[in-house]
Scaffold this motif. Sequence first.
Motif, PDB file in Angstrom:
ATOM      1  N   HIS A   1      64.707 -23.573 -15.519  1.00 25.11           N
ATOM      2  CA  HIS A   1      63.980 -24.376 -16.504  1.00 25.11           C
ATOM      3  C   HIS A   1      63.622 -25.740 -15.910  1.00 25.11           C
ATOM      4  O   HIS A   1      64.300 -26.222 -15.011  1.00 25.11           O
ATOM      5  CB  HIS A   1      64.834 -24.600 -17.761  1.00 25.11           C
ATOM      6  N   SER A   2      62.594 -26.348 -16.408  1.00 27.39           N
ATOM      7  CA  SER A   2      62.139 -27.672 -15.977  1.00 27.39           C
ATOM      8  C   SER A   2      61.732 -27.696 -14.510  1.00 27.39           C
ATOM      9  O   SER A   2      61.962 -28.680 -13.809  1.00 27.39           O
ATOM     10  CB  SER A   2      63.207 -28.738 -16.251  1.00 27.39           C
TER      11      SER A   2
ATOM     12  N   LYS B   1      58.924 -23.038 -16.529  1.00 25.39           N
ATOM     13  CA  LYS B   1      59.915 -22.010 -16.225  1.00 25.39           C
ATOM     14  C   LYS B   1      59.512 -21.253 -14.953  1.00 25.39           C
ATOM     15  O   LYS B   1      58.388 -20.840 -14.798  1.00 25.39           O
ATOM     16  CB  LYS B   1      60.048 -21.042 -17.393  1.00 25.39           C
TER      17      LYS B   1
END
Length: 68
Positions: free
Chosen positions: A3-4, A31
């Motif tokens: 994530h991020s 993602k």
Amino acid sequence: MLHSAPATLDTDVCAQILTHTGAQVALVWDKFMVATAATVRSETHLELGRRVRTTDVLAAAALARCGG
């Protein structure tokens, strides 16, 4: 899934390198998703590897996966 994940050249090139090894890669918004294949290519694409700083990390993972 990561994530991020930043939208950078390194992220894009890493995705291309992983795809070259046989993995399925998807970059959706922030993602970074990777699905490995049953068999993988154990070598890193040389031209792509020269473009990114994380090649050593990817190479170590490929060696571990392929028993090198």
